[in-house]
Design an enzyme around this catalytic site. Structure first.
Site, PDB file in Angstrom:
ATOM      1  N   HIS A  18       0.847  -1.203   0.000  1.00 51.84           N
ATOM      2  CA  HIS A  18       0.000   0.000   0.000  1.00 51.84           C
ATOM      3  C   HIS A  18       0.883   1.254   0.000  1.00 51.84           C
ATOM      4  O   HIS A  18       0.620   2.217  -0.712  1.00 51.84           O
ATOM      5  CB  HIS A  18      -0.896   0.041   1.256  1.00 51.84           C
ATOM      6  CG  HIS A  18      -1.918  -1.056   1.324  1.00 51.84           C
ATOM      7  ND1 HIS A  18      -2.046  -1.878   2.413  1.00 51.84           N
ATOM      8  CD2 HIS A  18      -2.874  -1.451   0.445  1.00 51.84           C
ATOM      9  CE1 HIS A  18      -3.047  -2.732   2.213  1.00 51.84           C
ATOM     10  NE2 HIS A  18      -3.554  -2.502   1.020  1.00 51.84           N
ATOM     11  N   LYS A  42     -16.096  -7.702   5.171  1.00 55.36           N
ATOM     12  CA  LYS A  42     -15.188  -8.675   5.788  1.00 55.36           C
ATOM     13  C   LYS A  42     -15.200  -8.553   7.312  1.00 55.36           C
ATOM     14  O   LYS A  42     -15.616  -7.537   7.850  1.00 55.36           O
ATOM     15  CB  LYS A  42     -13.774  -8.433   5.274  1.00 55.36           C
ATOM     16  CG  LYS A  42     -13.639  -8.579   3.781  1.00 55.36           C
ATOM     17  CD  LYS A  42     -12.246  -8.139   3.362  1.00 55.36           C
ATOM     18  CE  LYS A  42     -12.185  -7.837   1.890  1.00 55.36           C
ATOM     19  NZ  LYS A  42     -11.011  -7.051   1.543  1.00 55.36           N
ATOM     20  N   ARG A  91      -1.618  -5.958  -8.381  1.00 52.30           N
ATOM     21  CA  ARG A  91      -0.457  -6.835  -8.219  1.00 52.30           C
ATOM     22  C   ARG A  91      -0.353  -7.767  -9.415  1.00 52.30           C
ATOM     23  O   ARG A  91       0.355  -7.514 -10.350  1.00 52.30           O
ATOM     24  CB  ARG A  91      -0.556  -7.624  -6.909  1.00 52.30           C
ATOM     25  CG  ARG A  91      -0.223  -6.792  -5.684  1.00 52.30           C
ATOM     26  CD  ARG A  91      -0.704  -7.429  -4.437  1.00 52.30           C
ATOM     27  NE  ARG A  91      -2.126  -7.738  -4.531  1.00 52.30           N
ATOM     28  CZ  ARG A  91      -2.875  -8.162  -3.545  1.00 52.30           C
ATOM     29  NH1 ARG A  91      -2.340  -8.388  -2.380  1.00 52.30           N
ATOM     30  NH2 ARG A  91      -4.157  -8.393  -3.711  1.00 52.30           N
ATOM     31  N   SER A 129      -2.823  -7.949   2.679  1.00 50.10           N
ATOM     32  CA  SER A 129      -3.160  -7.858   4.111  1.00 50.10           C
ATOM     33  C   SER A 129      -3.515  -9.251   4.641  1.00 50.10           C
ATOM     34  O   SER A 129      -3.146  -9.603   5.765  1.00 50.10           O
ATOM     35  CB  SER A 129      -4.335  -6.906   4.323  1.00 50.10           C
ATOM     36  OG  SER A 129      -4.002  -5.614   3.903  1.00 50.10           O
TER      37      SER A 129
HETATM   38  O1  PNS Z   1      -8.955  -3.231   0.333  1.00 45.80           O
HETATM   39  P1  PNS Z   1     -10.193  -3.729  -0.348  1.00 45.80           P
HETATM   40  O2  PNS Z   1     -10.988  -4.566   0.617  1.00 45.80           O
HETATM   41  O3  PNS Z   1      -9.902  -4.429  -1.625  1.00 45.80           O
HETATM   42  O4  PNS Z   1     -11.086  -2.432  -0.723  1.00 45.80           O
HETATM   43  C1  PNS Z   1     -12.367  -2.563  -1.279  1.00 45.80           C
HETATM   44  C2  PNS Z   1     -13.084  -1.183  -1.257  1.00 45.80           C
HETATM   45  C3  PNS Z   1     -13.135  -0.654   0.170  1.00 45.80           C
HETATM   46  C4  PNS Z   1     -12.356  -0.219  -2.134  1.00 45.80           C
HETATM   47  C5  PNS Z   1     -14.526  -1.399  -1.804  1.00 45.80           C
HETATM   48  O5  PNS Z   1     -15.154  -2.440  -1.124  1.00 45.80           O
HETATM   49  C6  PNS Z   1     -15.398  -0.137  -1.683  1.00 45.80           C
HETATM   50  O6  PNS Z   1     -15.219   0.788  -2.423  1.00 45.80           O
HETATM   51  N1  PNS Z   1     -16.335  -0.118  -0.688  1.00 45.80           N
HETATM   52  C7  PNS Z   1     -17.258   0.988  -0.487  1.00 45.80           C
HETATM   53  C8  PNS Z   1     -18.647   0.667  -1.089  1.00 45.80           C
HETATM   54  C9  PNS Z   1     -18.604   0.880  -2.595  1.00 45.80           C
HETATM   55  O7  PNS Z   1     -18.672   1.998  -3.046  1.00 45.80           O
HETATM   56  N2  PNS Z   1     -18.368  -0.230  -3.347  1.00 45.80           N
HETATM   57  C10 PNS Z   1     -18.052  -0.180  -4.778  1.00 45.80           C
HETATM   58  C11 PNS Z   1     -19.231   0.004  -5.669  1.00 45.80           C
HETATM   59  S1  PNS Z   1     -20.434  -1.227  -5.512  1.00 45.80           S
END
Ligand code: PNS
Length: 161
Positions: A18, A42, A91, A129
């Site tokens: 990150h 999660k 990645r 993570s």
């Molecule tokens: O680190 P991650 O878990 O891959 O991140 C995922 C994240 C937080 C970027 C994604 O789940 C997110 O944007 N969540 C907020 C809700 C939302 O807007 N989802 C995307 C459109 S459905």
């Protein structure tokens, strides 16, 4: 005009991968807001407060980086913060399908916001993570893969368990 990107994620916990994406992103953007999504589905290891603390410590030397958290839709938060882009790290091929789907959904929800993908440095390509938590849970040494503060917090977490 100042170019701002939001770098969203769970950051449970933040890793050197990150950090690498933020460092690369700063070459393209004037300001990066690293934002924890608080409504992730999660089951997190660290609380939002713990994750904010680790992120603040990790990026304290970078004045163009701000750490925050948000609730609800990412595109709404991006708009509220006056940013024009979402920054995500890629990645390997395995990330692609999910990232592609999210980027297209976000574009559908708000066509003014662009998603920018940056390739993580090769040395961090295997780090996530989840794999960090798995290694730490069984006593593995995560030094050099995560910021020092995260290493300490992981040890504390799993020594209590
Ligand atoms: O680190 P991650 O878990 O891959 O991140 C995922 C994240 C937080 C970027 C994604 O789940 C997110 O944007 N969540 C907020 C809700 C939302 O807007 N989802 C995307 C459109 S459905």
């Amino acid at each position: 005009m100042e170019k701002t990107a939001v770098y969203p994620g769970s950051f449970d916990p933040v890793t050197n991968g990150h950090w690498d994406v933020v460092e690369r992103g700063l070459r393209l953007f004037d300001r990066i807001i690293v934002a924890i999504a608080t409504n992730g589905t999660k089951d997190p290891l660290f609380t939002i407060e713990e994750r904010l603390e680790m992120l603040n410590k990790t990026f304290e030397g970078l004045p163009r980086v701000e750490v925050d958290s948000f609730d609800g839709l990412l595109v709404d938060y991006v708009e509220k913060r006056g940013a024009g882009a979402i920054l995500r790290g890629l990645r390997a091929v395995s990330d692609f399908e999910h990232e592609f789907q999210m980027a297209l959904m976000n574009r559908k929800l708000n066509k003014n916001i662009q998603t920018v993908f940056l390739m993580t440095g090769l040395r961090w390509i295997y780090i996530s993570s989840s794999i960090i938590k798995e290694a730490a849970r069984f006593g593995g040494d995560t030094r050099g893969m995560v910021p020092d503060i995260v290493c300490e917090k992981l040890k504390q977490k799993f020594s209590k368990a």
